[in-house]
Design an enzyme around this catalytic site. Structure first.
Site, PDB file in Angstrom:
ATOM      1  N   THR A  83       0.839  -1.205   0.000  1.00  0.00           N
ATOM      2  CA  THR A  83       0.000   0.000   0.000  1.00  0.00           C
ATOM      3  C   THR A  83       0.876   1.258   0.000  1.00  0.00           C
ATOM      4  O   THR A  83       0.556   2.253  -0.667  1.00  0.00           O
ATOM      5  CB  THR A  83      -0.894  -0.014   1.268  1.00  0.00           C
ATOM      6  OG1 THR A  83      -1.629  -1.232   1.264  1.00  0.00           O
ATOM      7  CG2 THR A  83      -1.848   1.149   1.308  1.00  0.00           C
ATOM      8  N   ASP A 123       3.384  -8.056  10.554  1.00  0.00           N
ATOM      9  CA  ASP A 123       4.659  -8.717  10.219  1.00  0.00           C
ATOM     10  C   ASP A 123       5.879  -7.925  10.705  1.00  0.00           C
ATOM     11  O   ASP A 123       6.974  -8.466  10.790  1.00  0.00           O
ATOM     12  CB  ASP A 123       4.787  -8.889   8.693  1.00  0.00           C
ATOM     13  CG  ASP A 123       3.636  -9.663   8.096  1.00  0.00           C
ATOM     14  OD1 ASP A 123       2.973 -10.403   8.838  1.00  0.00           O
ATOM     15  OD2 ASP A 123       3.401  -9.518   6.875  1.00  0.00           O
ATOM     16  N   ARG A 133       5.024 -13.589   6.561  1.00  0.00           N
ATOM     17  CA  ARG A 133       5.516 -13.555   5.181  1.00  0.00           C
ATOM     18  C   ARG A 133       7.011 -13.822   5.135  1.00  0.00           C
ATOM     19  O   ARG A 133       7.439 -14.837   5.634  1.00  0.00           O
ATOM     20  CB  ARG A 133       5.181 -12.205   4.545  1.00  0.00           C
ATOM     21  CG  ARG A 133       4.288 -12.402   3.361  1.00  0.00           C
ATOM     22  CD  ARG A 133       3.792 -11.118   2.782  1.00  0.00           C
ATOM     23  NE  ARG A 133       2.381 -11.271   2.526  1.00  0.00           N
ATOM     24  CZ  ARG A 133       1.528 -10.313   2.373  1.00  0.00           C
ATOM     25  NH1 ARG A 133       1.929  -9.075   2.436  1.00  0.00           N
ATOM     26  NH2 ARG A 133       0.276 -10.564   2.131  1.00  0.00           N
ATOM     27  N   HIS A 136      -5.408 -16.056  10.905  1.00  0.00           N
ATOM     28  CA  HIS A 136      -5.902 -14.680  11.059  1.00  0.00           C
ATOM     29  C   HIS A 136      -6.283 -14.310  12.485  1.00  0.00           C
ATOM     30  O   HIS A 136      -6.627 -13.147  12.737  1.00  0.00           O
ATOM     31  CB  HIS A 136      -7.062 -14.443  10.087  1.00  0.00           C
ATOM     32  CG  HIS A 136      -6.577 -14.412   8.669  1.00  0.00           C
ATOM     33  ND1 HIS A 136      -6.294 -15.565   7.968  1.00  0.00           N
ATOM     34  CD2 HIS A 136      -6.267 -13.391   7.850  1.00  0.00           C
ATOM     35  CE1 HIS A 136      -5.853 -15.240   6.774  1.00  0.00           C
ATOM     36  NE2 HIS A 136      -5.819 -13.940   6.663  1.00  0.00           N
TER      37      HIS A 136
HETATM   38  O1  F6P Z   1       1.008  -9.139   5.829  1.00  0.00           O
HETATM   39  C1  F6P Z   1       0.132  -9.555   6.817  1.00  0.00           C
HETATM   40  C2  F6P Z   1      -0.278 -10.980   6.604  1.00  0.00           C
HETATM   41  O2  F6P Z   1      -1.120 -11.351   7.691  1.00  0.00           O
HETATM   42  C3  F6P Z   1       0.871 -11.967   6.455  1.00  0.00           C
HETATM   43  O3  F6P Z   1       1.489 -12.290   7.654  1.00  0.00           O
HETATM   44  C4  F6P Z   1       0.163 -13.111   5.768  1.00  0.00           C
HETATM   45  O4  F6P Z   1       1.052 -13.877   5.001  1.00  0.00           O
HETATM   46  C5  F6P Z   1      -0.825 -12.409   4.894  1.00  0.00           C
HETATM   47  O5  F6P Z   1      -1.022 -11.127   5.418  1.00  0.00           O
HETATM   48  C6  F6P Z   1      -2.146 -13.111   4.770  1.00  0.00           C
HETATM   49  O6  F6P Z   1      -2.915 -12.424   3.858  1.00  0.00           O
HETATM   50  P1  F6P Z   1      -4.452 -12.707   3.600  1.00  0.00           P
HETATM   51  O7  F6P Z   1      -5.223 -12.032   4.682  1.00  0.00           O
HETATM   52  O8  F6P Z   1      -4.681 -12.121   2.273  1.00  0.00           O
HETATM   53  O9  F6P Z   1      -4.636 -14.196   3.645  1.00  0.00           O
END
Ligand code: F6P
Length: 362
Positions: free
Chosen positions: A120, A142, A186, A285
């Site tokens: 972003t 992260d 990540r 999440h």
């Molecule tokens: O960048 C934040 C993050 O939670 C990462 O740790 C993870 O790999 C990614 O986003 C997950 O993304 P999404 O919510 O699109 O599955």
């Protein structure tokens, strides 16, 4: 510069503390600078979507400080330079950045505060190069944005990950099992490293240190021989074996980044093949949802207020950052030049190794 109209948006994956930034931006812009404040819905998309711009006043941000998520909504496929749309029944990726810039100009905004992670913020920098007066606020669980010591959201994720390790610890011990916890992050291992140390993990696997399977099992065996018939592993989703690849749950394309996932199961399978009982938990999440910690509310509020003060000076293309205990502002280009990764020579790793944690590399 006299600042009259200011907008705020949240982009990319959510992180606890987004609402605290929105609240601080709105209150500071109104109370200190007498601005009209606008919220842009669902990231950059809101600029060009019907009804995507809403007025924000003090009443609109009342009560949102402890709330997770974002009252503005967010999108992690909302890059105006590469937008997926349907044309003649076909899915195509087009550049909508000029339409976005025009829409922003039509709103006569003196400043746009963009709260986001590296993706972003990169878009923010490119829009700034097209003349949009942007200030960035770094967000991500992260903690991988350069130029700032910490991003808000990280502390909350850490607390949740540490609690998960504590809970896995007791059941691991009861059943003499190896418990593997797969964590987000990540390409950066901060969540696994910090929660692994705080939650007493025996093995921590992070993307910055490729691991050897034999090294993990050696640690598990050593512990078993020493009388600890259970082990706790904190595994970052981006961890990979030496000479091997990351494990993906889904590949990427022009719009979506690839989705990491599965390394925890892979490591757990290996441990079971070596004769130990193992279980894997993917925290997912849960690391992003819910109420921010006091630290994240404090940092997010300071970031939001500082972003408005920086905008009032008319210096754009900058990002607020934490350095030492001070909030500073730095060029977005500097923040995005080098992504932040775990320092292999830093005290955190030395500390972890010194107290006997294995990183699977010895
Ligand atoms: O960048 C934040 C993050 O939670 C990462 O740790 C993870 O790999 C990614 O986003 C997950 O993304 P999404 O919510 O699109 O599955």
């Amino acid at each position: 510069m006299s600042m009259k109209r200011i907008a705020v948006l949240t982009g990319g994956g959510d992180a606890p503390g987004l609402n605290a930034v929105i609240r601080a931006v709105t209150k500071t812009a109104i109370n200190v600078f007498g601005c009209d404040v606008f919220g842009i819905l669902d990231g950059y998309d809101g600029f060009i979507a019907n009804g995507g711009v809403i007025p924000l006043n003090l009443a609109a941000v009342r009560g949102i400080l402890p709330r997770g998520g974002t009252i503005l909504g967010t999108a992690n496929r909302g890059n105006p330079f590469a937008r997926k749309v349907i044309q003649d029944g076909q899915e195509v990726v087009i550049d909508l950045s000029d339409d976005t810039v025009r829409a922003i100009q039509d709103l006569h905004l003196d400043a746009v505060i963009v709260i986001g992670g590296d993706g972003t913020l990169r878009v923010a920098m490119e829009l700034c190069e097209k003349g949009v007066p942007i200030i960035g606020v770094p967000k991500t669980i992260d903690n991988d944005v350069g130029g700032t010591e910490i991003t808000f959201g990280f502390d909350t994720a850490l607390m949740i990950a540490t609690e998960a390790l504590d809970r896995l610890h007791t059941t691991a011990e009861a059943h003499h099992r190896v418990m593997v916890l797969e964590l987000m992050g990540r390409d950066a291992g901060f969540i696994a490293l910090h929660s692994g140390v705080s939650g007493g993990a025996d093995v921590i696997l992070i993307p910055e240190i490729p691991f050897k399977h034999e090294s993990i099992i050696r640690k598990v065996r050593e512990r078993a021989q020493g009388g600890s018939k259970f082990s706790l592993l904190a595994v970052s989703e981006g961890a990979k074996p030496l000479g091997g690849q990351e494990v993906y749950a889904r590949s990427g394309d022009a719009v979506y980044v690839p989705r990491l996932g599965g390394i925890g199961q892979e490591v757990s399978n290996y441990i079971e093949q070596q004769g130990f009982e193992a279980r894997v938990t993917v925290l997912g999440h849960l690391q992003r949802g819910g109420s921010p910690t006091a630290f994240d509310r404090w940092l997010a509020t300071r970031f939001g207020a500082a972003a408005v003060r920086t905008a009032s000076k008319g210096s754009f293309g900058r990002m607020v950052a934490l350095r030492g205990s001070q909030i500073v502002d730095i060029p977005l280009s500097e923040a995005l030049a080098i992504p932040k990764r775990v320092d292999l020579k830093g005290d955190a790793l030395a500390t972890a190794r010194g107290i006997g944690i294995s990183f699977g590399d010895e």
